[in-house]
Design an enzyme around this catalytic site. Structure first.
Site, PDB file in Angstrom:
ATOM      1  N   TYR A  50      33.293  16.932  41.174  1.00 33.39           N
ATOM      2  CA  TYR A  50      33.294  17.954  40.125  1.00 33.39           C
ATOM      3  C   TYR A  50      34.730  18.231  39.701  1.00 33.39           C
ATOM      4  CZ  TYR A  50      28.375  18.947  41.198  1.00 33.39           C
ATOM      5  OH  TYR A  50      27.016  18.847  41.384  1.00 33.39           O
ATOM      6  N   GLU A  51      34.914  18.629  38.441  1.00 31.33           N
ATOM      7  CA  GLU A  51      36.259  18.753  37.901  1.00 31.33           C
ATOM      8  C   GLU A  51      37.074  19.874  38.523  1.00 31.33           C
ATOM      9  OE1 GLU A  51      36.587  20.714  33.800  1.00 31.33           O
ATOM     10  OE2 GLU A  51      34.586  19.820  33.740  1.00 31.33           O
ATOM     11  N   SER A  52      36.434  20.759  39.263  1.00 32.50           N
ATOM     12  CA  SER A  52      37.190  21.805  39.965  1.00 32.50           C
ATOM     13  C   SER A  52      37.983  21.245  41.134  1.00 32.50           C
ATOM     14  CB  SER A  52      36.244  22.898  40.457  1.00 32.50           C
ATOM     15  OG  SER A  52      35.184  22.334  41.211  1.00 32.50           O
TER      16      SER A  52
END
Length: 253
Positions: A50-52
């Site tokens: 995930y981009e986090s």
């Protein structure tokens, strides 16, 4: 468990596309549910990113956002967003990107920015996030979206993420690394880009769905494959895994 609705069929069909994939960059919403179902069923070794900054997340329920703490709590590791994009995504190290869309055109370009004019929109959407980079650099992308004329439009109000641009050669001219969208999964069927024109073609309908229904739900004259097929119905095992996941009971592996 044998009963299922169109959303369940879409999620199962999308999850099946991840068989044999090692890594998946996941968007929130429908794509996330499908990717997590794949990890729970057909691709247990799939690494969800995930981009986090979470790598190897194993959420027992669909995350509410990329900032949902369950992603970090269940991850193999957490790195900075800069590392996710600069080291993992942009060099082409991730197999598949799973994305959603508010609008989609015939060449699988995505709008998640505005509905209407940019300066005075009817609706201002969440925006790009990491989707443009995912669409540009993953080795392939899969789009998961409900099928309607509101979504499948002849012309986007805004191009947030490039699919196949205006047709053959567009991605190469823009210097985009990945192959672009290889499939669009909806609650009605499966669309795939024509290898010559890069325009989406209906290649499969889900059980109980007619081709006419798909055509009526598309905002342009959608091409239909000469070799139409029907998606296999979800198995009891797939539906049970989906039920566990949506109820927050999926085992962490």
């Amino acid at each position: 468990m044998t009963g299922y609705d169109s959303d369940a069929m879409m999620t199962v069909a999308a999850a099946r596309l991840l068989e044999g994939r090692r890594t998946c960059f996941v968007g929130i919403g429908l794509p996330s549910l499908a990717a997590n179902l794949a990890r729970a069923t057909i691709a247990p070794g799939l690494v969800l990113i995930y981009e986090s900054g979470t790598i190897g997340s194993k959420p027992p329920r669909p995350p509410l956002s990329i900032g949902d703490g369950v992603l970090a709590e269940t991850a193999d590791t957490v790195v900075s967003s800069a590392e996710i994009f600069n080291y993992w995504l942009q060099p082409g190290r991730i197999d598949t990107g799973f994305l959603g869309a508010a609008q989609l055109d015939r060449h699988a370009n995505i709008n998640t920015t505005v509905i209407g004019g940019y300066r005075s929109p009817k609706v201002r959407l969440p925006g790009a996030g990491g989707a443009p980079e995912i669409a540009a650099s993953c080795r392939e992308t899969v789009i998961v979206v409900r099928h309607s004329k509101r979504v499948f439009v002849d012309r986007l109000d805004f191009t947030t993420s490039v699919g196949h641009g205006d047709g053959p050669g567009a991605r190469e001219r823009l210097g985009l690394r990945g192959a672009g969208p290889t499939a669009v999964i909806t609650d009605l069927g499966l669309l795939e880009p024509d290898p010559d024109t890069r325009e989406l073609v209906l290649t499969r309908v889900h059980p109980g769905v007619t081709v006419d229904k798909v055509l009526e739900s598309t905002g342009w004259p959608l091409r239909v494959s000469d070799h139409m097929a029907t998606t296999p119905a979800p198995t009891p095992e797939e539906l049970a895994a989906l039920h566990r996941l949506t109820n927050g009971k999926e085992a962490r592996r």
